[in-house]
Design an enzyme around this catalytic site. Structure first.
Site, PDB file in Angstrom:
ATOM      1  N   ARG A  68      -0.835   8.834   2.042  1.00  0.00           N
ATOM      2  CA  ARG A  68      -2.581   9.508   2.005  1.00  0.00           C
ATOM      3  C   ARG A  68      -2.425  11.276   1.714  1.00  0.00           C
ATOM      4  O   ARG A  68      -3.331  11.300   0.765  1.00  0.00           O
ATOM      5  CB  ARG A  68      -2.987   8.948   3.158  1.00  0.00           C
ATOM      6  CG  ARG A  68      -3.693   7.530   2.784  1.00  0.00           C
ATOM      7  CD  ARG A  68      -4.526   6.684   3.902  1.00  0.00           C
ATOM      8  NE  ARG A  68      -4.665   5.663   3.379  1.00  0.00           N
ATOM      9  CZ  ARG A  68      -4.814   4.643   3.989  1.00  0.00           C
ATOM     10  NH1 ARG A  68      -5.098   4.996   5.549  1.00  0.00           N
ATOM     11  NH2 ARG A  68      -5.022   3.579   3.725  1.00  0.00           N
TER      12      ARG A  68
ATOM     13  N   HIS B  30      -8.573   9.716   4.151  1.00  0.00           N
ATOM     14  CA  HIS B  30      -8.687   8.596   3.292  1.00  0.00           C
ATOM     15  C   HIS B  30      -8.694   9.146   1.466  1.00  0.00           C
ATOM     16  O   HIS B  30     -10.163   9.475   0.892  1.00  0.00           O
ATOM     17  CB  HIS B  30      -9.110   7.318   3.301  1.00  0.00           C
ATOM     18  CG  HIS B  30      -8.669   6.043   2.405  1.00  0.00           C
ATOM     19  ND1 HIS B  30      -8.573   5.789   1.140  1.00  0.00           N
ATOM     20  CD2 HIS B  30      -8.918   4.919   2.885  1.00  0.00           C
ATOM     21  CE1 HIS B  30      -7.805   5.000   0.804  1.00  0.00           C
ATOM     22  NE2 HIS B  30      -7.589   4.148   1.442  1.00  0.00           N
TER      23      HIS B  30
ATOM     24  N   GLU C 246       1.209  -0.934   0.268  1.00  0.00           N
ATOM     25  CA  GLU C 246       0.184  -0.104   0.021  1.00  0.00           C
ATOM     26  C   GLU C 246       1.102   1.652  -0.277  1.00  0.00           C
ATOM     27  O   GLU C 246       2.260   0.840   0.045  1.00  0.00           O
ATOM     28  CB  GLU C 246      -1.328  -0.128   0.907  1.00  0.00           C
ATOM     29  CG  GLU C 246      -2.531  -0.996   1.424  1.00  0.00           C
ATOM     30  CD  GLU C 246      -2.994  -0.847   1.813  1.00  0.00           C
ATOM     31  OE1 GLU C 246      -3.273  -0.020   3.236  1.00  0.00           O
ATOM     32  OE2 GLU C 246      -3.715  -2.196   2.416  1.00  0.00           O
TER      33      GLU C 246
ATOM     34  N   HIS D 219     -11.117   9.666   7.871  1.00  0.00           N
ATOM     35  CA  HIS D 219     -10.422   8.179   7.569  1.00  0.00           C
ATOM     36  C   HIS D 219     -10.489   7.803   9.193  1.00  0.00           C
ATOM     37  O   HIS D 219     -10.445   6.704   9.322  1.00  0.00           O
ATOM     38  CB  HIS D 219     -10.105   8.059   6.660  1.00  0.00           C
ATOM     39  CG  HIS D 219      -9.188   6.474   6.430  1.00  0.00           C
ATOM     40  ND1 HIS D 219     -10.825   5.417   6.826  1.00  0.00           N
ATOM     41  CD2 HIS D 219      -8.125   5.516   6.535  1.00  0.00           C
ATOM     42  CE1 HIS D 219      -9.989   4.107   6.030  1.00  0.00           C
ATOM     43  NE2 HIS D 219      -9.048   4.230   6.703  1.00  0.00           N
TER      44      HIS D 219
ATOM     45  N   ARG E 113      -1.092   8.377   9.364  1.00  0.00           N
ATOM     46  CA  ARG E 113      -0.381   7.173   9.639  1.00  0.00           C
ATOM     47  C   ARG E 113       0.439   6.558   8.353  1.00  0.00           C
ATOM     48  O   ARG E 113      -0.888   6.559   7.071  1.00  0.00           O
ATOM     49  CB  ARG E 113      -1.638   6.575  10.324  1.00  0.00           C
ATOM     50  CG  ARG E 113      -1.919   5.201  10.294  1.00  0.00           C
ATOM     51  CD  ARG E 113      -3.421   4.879  11.132  1.00  0.00           C
ATOM     52  NE  ARG E 113      -3.992   4.597  10.228  1.00  0.00           N
ATOM     53  CZ  ARG E 113      -4.907   4.494   9.203  1.00  0.00           C
ATOM     54  NH1 ARG E 113      -4.764   3.291   8.862  1.00  0.00           N
ATOM     55  NH2 ARG E 113      -5.793   4.751   8.308  1.00  0.00           N
TER      56      ARG E 113
HETATM   57  P1  FAD Z   1     -13.400  -0.157  16.536  1.00  0.00           P
HETATM   58  O1  FAD Z   1     -12.749  -1.090  15.645  1.00  0.00           O
HETATM   59  O2  FAD Z   1     -13.239   1.637  16.053  1.00  0.00           O
HETATM   60  O3  FAD Z   1     -14.024  -0.133  17.355  1.00  0.00           O
HETATM   61  C1  FAD Z   1     -14.708   1.203  18.728  1.00  0.00           C
HETATM   62  C2  FAD Z   1     -15.847   0.334  18.928  1.00  0.00           C
HETATM   63  O4  FAD Z   1     -16.178   1.414  20.021  1.00  0.00           O
HETATM   64  C3  FAD Z   1     -17.184  -0.217  18.961  1.00  0.00           C
HETATM   65  O5  FAD Z   1     -17.086  -1.314  18.829  1.00  0.00           O
HETATM   66  C4  FAD Z   1     -18.097   1.393  19.320  1.00  0.00           C
HETATM   67  O6  FAD Z   1     -19.300   0.447  18.627  1.00  0.00           O
HETATM   68  C5  FAD Z   1     -18.296   1.438  20.790  1.00  0.00           C
HETATM   69  N1  FAD Z   1     -18.551   2.390  20.742  1.00  0.00           N
HETATM   70  C6  FAD Z   1     -17.966   3.472  20.464  1.00  0.00           C
HETATM   71  N2  FAD Z   1     -18.799   4.608  21.306  1.00  0.00           N
HETATM   72  C7  FAD Z   1     -19.114   3.471  22.674  1.00  0.00           C
HETATM   73  C8  FAD Z   1     -19.600   4.099  23.353  1.00  0.00           C
HETATM   74  N3  FAD Z   1     -19.530   5.406  23.841  1.00  0.00           N
HETATM   75  N4  FAD Z   1     -20.347   3.122  24.552  1.00  0.00           N
HETATM   76  C9  FAD Z   1     -19.622   1.877  24.608  1.00  0.00           C
HETATM   77  N5  FAD Z   1     -19.502   1.583  23.024  1.00  0.00           N
HETATM   78  C10 FAD Z   1     -18.821   2.662  22.157  1.00  0.00           C
HETATM   79  N6  FAD Z   1      -6.878   0.148   9.326  1.00  0.00           N
HETATM   80  C11 FAD Z   1      -6.385  -0.767   9.002  1.00  0.00           C
HETATM   81  O7  FAD Z   1      -4.644  -1.485   9.712  1.00  0.00           O
HETATM   82  N7  FAD Z   1      -6.562  -1.640   7.805  1.00  0.00           N
HETATM   83  C12 FAD Z   1      -7.530  -1.601   7.260  1.00  0.00           C
HETATM   84  O8  FAD Z   1      -7.626  -2.015   6.183  1.00  0.00           O
HETATM   85  C13 FAD Z   1      -7.963  -0.515   7.360  1.00  0.00           C
HETATM   86  N8  FAD Z   1      -9.557  -0.455   6.984  1.00  0.00           N
HETATM   87  C14 FAD Z   1     -10.606   0.692   6.946  1.00  0.00           C
HETATM   88  C15 FAD Z   1     -11.349   0.621   6.302  1.00  0.00           C
HETATM   89  C16 FAD Z   1     -12.612   1.437   7.430  1.00  0.00           C
HETATM   90  C17 FAD Z   1     -13.646   1.198   6.734  1.00  0.00           C
HETATM   91  C18 FAD Z   1     -12.247   1.863   7.986  1.00  0.00           C
HETATM   92  C19 FAD Z   1     -13.316   3.141   8.663  1.00  0.00           C
HETATM   93  C20 FAD Z   1     -11.088   1.889   9.015  1.00  0.00           C
HETATM   94  C21 FAD Z   1     -10.260   1.032   8.796  1.00  0.00           C
HETATM   95  N9  FAD Z   1      -9.323   1.126   8.936  1.00  0.00           N
HETATM   96  C22 FAD Z   1      -7.856  -0.038   8.739  1.00  0.00           C
HETATM   97  C23 FAD Z   1      -8.875   2.021  10.216  1.00  0.00           C
HETATM   98  C24 FAD Z   1      -8.894   0.756  11.136  1.00  0.00           C
HETATM   99  O9  FAD Z   1     -10.259  -0.151  10.661  1.00  0.00           O
HETATM  100  C25 FAD Z   1      -9.212   1.284  12.755  1.00  0.00           C
HETATM  101  O10 FAD Z   1      -8.070   2.358  13.044  1.00  0.00           O
HETATM  102  C26 FAD Z   1      -9.967   0.338  13.726  1.00  0.00           C
HETATM  103  O11 FAD Z   1      -9.922  -0.908  13.522  1.00  0.00           O
HETATM  104  C27 FAD Z   1      -9.892   1.142  14.640  1.00  0.00           C
HETATM  105  O12 FAD Z   1      -9.710   0.089  16.125  1.00  0.00           O
HETATM  106  P2  FAD Z   1     -10.271  -0.046  17.733  1.00  0.00           P
HETATM  107  O13 FAD Z   1     -10.649  -0.791  18.028  1.00  0.00           O
HETATM  108  O14 FAD Z   1     -10.085   1.607  18.235  1.00  0.00           O
HETATM  109  O15 FAD Z   1     -11.643   1.477  17.404  1.00  0.00           O
HETATM  110  C1  SIN Z   2      -7.213   0.752   3.258  1.00  0.00           C
HETATM  111  O1  SIN Z   2      -7.599  -0.269   2.681  1.00  0.00           O
HETATM  112  O2  SIN Z   2      -7.426   1.618   2.020  1.00  0.00           O
HETATM  113  C2  SIN Z   2      -7.401   1.226   4.948  1.00  0.00           C
HETATM  114  C3  SIN Z   2      -6.597   1.348   5.121  1.00  0.00           C
HETATM  115  C4  SIN Z   2      -6.159   1.884   6.222  1.00  0.00           C
HETATM  116  O3  SIN Z   2      -6.871   2.795   6.690  1.00  0.00           O
HETATM  117  O4  SIN Z   2      -5.739   0.910   6.960  1.00  0.00           O
END
Ligand code: FAD
Ligand code: SIN
Length: 525
Positions: free
Chosen positions: A278, A232, A117, A339, A374
């Site tokens: 990005r 993004h 990537e 993003h 990032r």
């Molecule tokens: P999240 O996975 O967002 O989880 C947060 C959790 O907290 C959820 O369950 C939510 O419901 C809960 N929550 C929120 N507020 C509250 C509250 N007040 N009370 C109780 N629960 C709450 N990163 C990569 O490294 N590779 C990728 O390929 C990639 N692709 C992506 C594609 C998309 C479409 C998106 C949106 C992001 C992508 N990212 C990617 C970024 C990555 O997915 C996120 O940064 C990462 O998954 C965040 O993980 P997290 O556990 O911190 O939060």
């Molecule tokens: C993507 O698949 O382009 C998202 C990857 C990322 O946000 O790290």
């Protein structure tokens, strides 16, 4: 006013069920009962939608040191090196462990298949089922948790505020379908994810309303680097269609960005062309949109083999087809969208926040690991590595926090009551943030956003009962934090680009903010 509310006790409270929260829960389960509260169904999170993959130095051509250098370079000089060392150094172990627990990453023959990537100098991005990497990781973590005694999940339960007494966090107030509940815990791990919903255009799911930052900031925790929002380059741009992400891995496999006249333009902006960092790609797209008076550009995959595309990006292929675009034969209309937020609740490399008993991990935290920008696919790894570390630290230190909890804080619940909906304000805030505090900022645009937010800031001083209103409160707080931080940083670095202060000189510092009374106090950290 609420007539009744209940109290629950657990050893450890985890707020959020994305990769960071689930991974923390695995560690915490070794020391007692764990309650994972989550706002929606357990699988609703950014983690679940992650497409491209997870970056990890495991291939024959790669080394931890090279992953370190790429991460530092993408962060534009602002990464905290200690945190990066932990991320890239512990990453391989966290991934191998996931594979042992049942994660099925894509392979070529018997060997793991590594993709490339933007801004990666090696092929190091593992993926699963083509473009459903996050879903596979979440599946495995949930399965793992089911095998552990003492981990309970509480869906449809939104944390409203943290319960902090005498500088120690003793749990949180949670809105459940049955009413308000105080959950007391020896240690609390915030893992509420990102802030995409602060912006009108975002790849993030609806749960990403920055509740963790809102709650921690109100409770007096230090928040850091909030001006750094990653946009993004390629989200689907079609009237009435979801702002669906078109993974960077598509450009990694040869996808080309073209303006509306069909011209491939990225080489004019950066020697790495379509795989430039990005922030560079997003600004280049905006520039082409302005130049060609268009609302979008195109991502062109049509020169690639159709069978390969369907196999490599099955989810993207299906989703685009549902929206009327066959990616094997039609160019995909795209434009940037918010993003990921590099800033968040300030933590050390063990997830400790500035409040005792409160830990944070994943996107809601700021270890400084991403600096000003990032590196793609580093955040799933971040959730695994720092989620686990926060769990370990919380487990070790929990007893000390518990002794400070004295009584149920009735006063925290007073004033919670129902008010009329604020849907239009939410839309307006998101529009203002997109237009004024987006990919390109300047004093004038930031001032307009600040004036707007100050006019509506009153809402942050009240307590609300409905999820939408509670989310709006956190969106407003976060919008204010991003805007004020961006205003103060009079230079351009990484994802923070000021058209009136384009120079990078003087920009190499972290910016922290804490609530003092009703004022935001900023300092360099
Ligand atoms: P999240 O996975 O967002 O989880 C947060 C959790 O907290 C959820 O369950 C939510 O419901 C809960 N929550 C929120 N507020 C509250 C509250 N007040 N009370 C109780 N629960 C709450 N990163 C990569 O490294 N590779 C990728 O390929 C990639 N692709 C992506 C594609 C998309 C479409 C998106 C949106 C992001 C992508 N990212 C990617 C970024 C990555 O997915 C996120 O940064 C990462 O998954 C965040 O993980 P997290 O556990 O911190 O939060
Ligand atoms: C993507 O698949 O382009 C998202 C990857 C990322 O946000 O790290």
């Amino acid at each position: 006013m609420l007539s009744s509310w209940e109290t629950l006790s657990t050893d450890f409270l985890v707020i959020g069920s994305g990769v960071a929260g689930l991974r923390a829960a695995v560690e915490l389960s070794k020391g007692g009962e764990v309650l994972v509260v989550t706002k929606d169904v357990v699988t609703e999170s950014s983690s679940e939608y992650a497409q491209g993959g997870v970056a990890v130095a495991l291939s024959d051509e790669d080394e931890v040191g090279i992953h370190f250098e790429d991460t530092i370079r993408a962060g534009d000089g602002l990464c905290r090196e200690e945190a990066v060392r932990v991320l890239v150094g512990e990453g391989p172990e966290r991934i191998m462990e996931l594979i042992q627990w049942g994660a099925e990453f894509d392979r070529v023959g018997s060997k793991l298949d590594f993709a490339i990537e933007g801004a990666h100098s090696r092929r190091r991005v593992l993926h699963a089922h083509g473009d459903s990497t996050g879903q596979e990781i979440v599946r495995v973590l949930i399965e793992k948790i089911k095998t552990l005694r003492g981990v309970k999940r509480m869906p449809y339960s939104m944390a409203v505020d943290l319960y902090v007494q005498d500088g120690v966090c003793g749990g949180a107030i949670v809105l459940r379908p049955t009413g308000i509940c105080l959950i007391r815990a020896k240690a609390t791990v915030l893992a509420t994810g990102g802030a995409g919903q602060v912006y009108a255009r975002t790849t993030n799911p609806s749960v990403a309303t920055s509740d963790g930052v809102g709650m921690a900031f109100r409770a007096g925790a230090v928040v850091e680097d909030m001006e750094f929002v990653q946009f993004h380059p390629t989200a689907l741009y079609m009237e009435g269609a979801p702002q669906f992400l078109l993974s960077e891995a598509m450009r990694g496999e040869g996808g080309v960005l073209r303006n509306i006249h069909g011209e491939a333009f990225m080489k004019r902006y950066h020697p790495d062309g379509d795989l430039a960092p990005r922030d560079v790609v997003s600004r280049a797209i905006i520039s082409e949109m302005v130049r060609t008076k268009s609302s979008h550009v195109y991502l062109d995959m049509t020169h690639l083999d159709a069978q390969f595309l369907k196999r490599r990006f099955p989810r993207i292929y299906r989703t685009c087809l549902q929206c009327g675009v066959d990616i094997t034969s039609q160019k995909i209309p795209v434009s940037p969208a918010a993003h990921y937020i590099m800033g968040g609740v300030k933590t050390d490399i063990d997830g400790r926040t500035t409040i005792r008993g409160l830990y944070a991990a994943g996107e809601t935290a700021c270890t400084g690991v991403h600096g000003a920008n990032r590196l793609a696919s580093n955040s799933l790894l971040e959730g695994l590595v720092f989620g686990a570390r926060a769990g370990v630290a919380a487990l070790e230190e929990a007893g000390r926090a518990l002794s400070h909890i004295r009584e149920i804080p009735r006063h925290l619940l007073e004033g919670i009551g129902e008010i009329s909906g604020q849907e239009s304000l939410r839309d307006e805030v998101r529009r203002v943030m997109w237009e004024r505090v987006g990919i390109i900022r300047c004093r004038e645009s930031l001032q307009i956003a600040r004036d707007f937010l100050r006019e509506h800031a009153y809402i942050t001083e009240k307590q609300y009962l409905r999820r939408e209103e509670l989310e709006l409160k956190n969106i407003l707080t976060t919008a204010m934090l991003i805007t004020e931080s961006a205003m103060r940083r009079e230079c351009s670095i990484g994802a923070h680009y000021r058209s009136d202060y384009k120079q990078r000189e003087g920009c190499l510092y972290h910016q922290a903010v804490v609530l003092r009374g009703d004022r935001m106090e900023f300092y360099r950290s």
